[in-house]
Structures are given as structure tokens and as C-alpha cells.
Design an enzyme around this catalytic site. Structure first.
Site, PDB file in Angstrom:
ATOM      1  N   ARG A 179      -8.597  -3.957  -6.187  1.00 56.67           N
ATOM      2  CA  ARG A 179      -8.450  -2.828  -5.278  1.00 56.67           C
ATOM      3  C   ARG A 179      -8.356  -3.371  -3.861  1.00 56.67           C
ATOM      4  O   ARG A 179      -8.997  -4.369  -3.519  1.00 56.67           O
ATOM      5  CB  ARG A 179      -9.638  -1.860  -5.391  1.00 56.67           C
ATOM      6  N   GLU A 234      -2.741   2.586   0.629  1.00 56.89           N
ATOM      7  CA  GLU A 234      -1.466   2.309  -0.033  1.00 56.89           C
ATOM      8  C   GLU A 234      -0.516   3.474   0.180  1.00 56.89           C
ATOM      9  O   GLU A 234      -0.872   4.612  -0.168  1.00 56.89           O
ATOM     10  CB  GLU A 234      -1.677   2.085  -1.540  1.00 56.89           C
ATOM     11  N   HIS A 236       1.443  -2.052  -5.862  1.00 54.64           N
ATOM     12  CA  HIS A 236       0.468  -1.687  -6.906  1.00 54.64           C
ATOM     13  C   HIS A 236       1.170  -1.450  -8.244  1.00 54.64           C
ATOM     14  O   HIS A 236       1.120  -0.368  -8.825  1.00 54.64           O
ATOM     15  CB  HIS A 236      -0.329  -0.447  -6.499  1.00 54.64           C
TER      16      HIS A 236
END
Length: 328
Positions: free
Chosen positions: A244, A273, A292
Site C-alpha cells: 500500500r 492514487e 496499482h
């Protein structure tokens, strides 16, 4: 005999940026009556009685007290993915609702992206691609060099199922494997991948050529890697984050990359993000950032949905739950 009504499953939407993939809708409809958030908000009084489960995909729908209070028959919230840092587990548990995730579906694809980032960074793949396609390129320089991964030392922080899959892959590259984890692995598991346990994270950081982060985001791991930890790494080392974004102090990372404290970084996750378009990390040449995509494969996303379905059915039928998340 009347057909038994399917249990209601609340989803954010179908398709779009955060919606359930359209290719998975047929699978879900075999077991559930799908109700989108838009539909629920429009017919809340009638639909609130029907919803027994919620499927979280890409962090949506958001779960708060108001939603929980509006779903009197809710039994389970199934998260598609491993990380549940976006869920208030204690709040959800106070409503008598179970939480599940999908660790089995994501371990291979996430381990793959970790190895991909390590190899791409070590061999300067992004730069090389730009050189190869640039209109200005007239020759390939003989002194344009990267680093070997084979035989290098890899430090894995977080040796759960994903971390262990990374170790299995690293063994094939004949890497020396160090790991730091809350709990030490069994001796036979260590031997199977040739991994050495470092009780102190500092020892791992000081010895590793590549450091890969594979931890859950918790209050204890928030900014786990900061200025002090980066300074403990080799100046020739690369930091890889597939966990993360908030596990790494971004300000400290910018400083470390700009000043040669470490050689490079490769991130599949950031916080937030996406990063603001003027963020200094986006301007550095010694970093790779991907959007991601650790679990973004056809196979993994399908398995995540299947695992979520199995979890929901287990809860609704009073069976053992394959992947329950217990509040700490």
C-alpha cells in the site's frame, strides 16, 4: 413450486471506473440478485430488506455507519482483494456483519508484478524502451548498463502468502533471500526457498540489493519506510512497493532518490492514487510507477470474484468461511 428468491447483493455499479467487470456479471447473477448503489438509493425502502451481502470492488461502495444502519439483514461484506484498510472492521463487526477478502486469488499476480518491477528497474527497462523508440537515437551506447538480479540479495518485508510467492520466484533467479515478518516461518518453509529470517528490519535493509514491501497497511505499518529506514539501505539498493502506498513516506522517498541515498524505486502503489500530477515523484528518472496493477489480470480478477462468491455463500449458509477477516 415457486422459485426461491435470490439473496440481494449490493454492488457499486456495473462497468465504469469502479464497477464490477461486465464479464463477471453473469457469474454473480447465478447466485445473487444484483442491486447497484444507484438503484438502492432510488428504492431504499423496498430494497434494504432484500440486501444480505455487499461486494466491494475497487473500494466501492464505501461502507459507513449510515449504510450499515440502512441494511437490517446484511450478513457479509465481501472485499474483492486482500487489503481492507478502507474498511472500519470494528464498526462493521458491531453490526454483526462478517468481512471477507480474497487472498488466494491475488497472490500469484501480485508476486508477478513484484518481480516485474524489480527486473524492469534493475535493467532500466523504461529508459531503454524510450531510447529504442526515440527519433533522436542514432546508436545504442555500449556503456548504458543496468544491474544483475541473478545472485543479488533480496529483502522481503512481509512474508505472508504473497511474500512467500515472491521468494519462490526469487529462488529461480538464484537470489539470496532475507525476510522480516511479525512471525518467523517454519524451518521447512524457509529451507524450501532458501530464505533467512531477520528479526530486525534494520539488518535486512543494510544487506539487501532490492527491498520489496509486501505488508498489509495497519497503524503499525503506516510510513514503515521513512527517512531513517531509507538511510539504512545501500546507496546501490532499489525499493519496491507492492503493498500500500502509505507504507512508504513519500517525502522521505523523494529526498532519498534525489540525493542518492538509494539508487532507485519501483512502485505499484502510491498514496493517494493517482498522485497529484505535479508530485515530485513523477518528475524523477530513477523511479518506475505503475497504476496499482498487481491484481489486474484476466485470471486474477475472475478468481477474486469467484472467491468472493464462495465467501458470501459460506456466510449466508452458515458454513466455514474460506477467507474471513477478523478485527484485531
Amino acid at each position: 413450486m415457486a422459485k426461491q428468491e435470490q439473496p440481494g447483493l449490493l454492488i457499486f455499479e456495473i462497468g465504469g471506473v469502479c464497477g464490477v467487470l461486465e464479464g463477471h456479471v453473469e457469474l454473480l447473477k447465478k447466485h445473487f440478485h444484483l442491486i447497484t448503489m444507484k438503484e438502492f438509493l432510488r428504492k431504499k425502502e423496498r430494497l434494504s430488506e432484500k440486501i444480505k451481502s455487499v461486494l466491494i470492488y475497487e473500494g466501492r461502495p464505501a461502507i459507513d455507519r449510515e449504510l450499515l444502519q440502512s441494511l437490517p439483514h446484511l450478513k457479509v461484506i465481501a472485499n474483492s482483494g486482500v487489503g481492507v484498510d478502507h474498511l472500519d472492521l470494528k464498526l462493521i463487526s458491531s453490526f454483526g456483519v462478517k468481512v471477507t477478502n480474497t487472498p488466494h486469488a491475488v497472490s500469484d499476480s501480485t508476486a508477478d508484478i513484484g518481480m516485474t518491477l524489480m527486473l524492469a528497474s534493475a535493467r532500466r527497462l523504461m529508459e531503454g524502451c524510450q531510447i529504442a523508440v526515440s527519433p533522436q537515437t542514432e546508436h545504442f551506447a555500449a556503456d548504458w548498463l543496468g544491474d544483475e538480479v541473478t545472485g543479488a540479495t533480496l529483502g522481503i518485508i512481509g512474508m505472508g502468502s504473497i511474500g512467500y510467492k515472491v521468494a519462490k520466484r526469487a529462488k529461480a533467479f538464484e537470489m539470496k533471500i532475507l525476510y522480516h515478518n511479525r512471525n518467523r516461518r517454519k524451518e521447512e518453509e524457509e529451507q524450501a526457498v532458501g530464505a533467512c529470517y531477520c528479526e530486525k528490519m534494520e539488518d535486512l535493509l543494510q544487506q539487501s540489493d532490492f527491498v520489496i514491501l509486501v505488508v498489509n497497511l495497519t497503524p503499525q505499518t503506516h510510513k514503515l519506510i521513512g527517512k531513517r529506514e531509507l538511510e539504512q539501505m545501500k546507496p546501490t539498493a532499489t525499493l519496491i512497493n507492492i503493498s500500500r502506498g502509505a507504507v512508504v513516506d513519500h517525502d522521505a522517498l523523494v529526498e532519498a532518490l534525489q540525493n542518492g541515498i538509494i539508487k532507485a524505486a519501483a512502485l505499484d502503489v502510491t498514496y493517494p492514487e493517482p498522485l497529484p500530477r505535479d508530485h515530485p515523484l513523477l518528475k524523477l528518472k530513477n523511479i518506475i510507477i505503475t497504476p496499482h496493477i498487481g491484481t489486474a489480470t484476466v485470471q486474477a480478477t475472475r478468481m477474486m470474484t469467484e472467491e468472493a462468491v464462495a465467501n458470501i455463500q459460506a456466510v449466508l449458509n452458515g458454513l466455514p468461511i474460506p477467507s474471513e477477516v477478523i478485527p484485531q
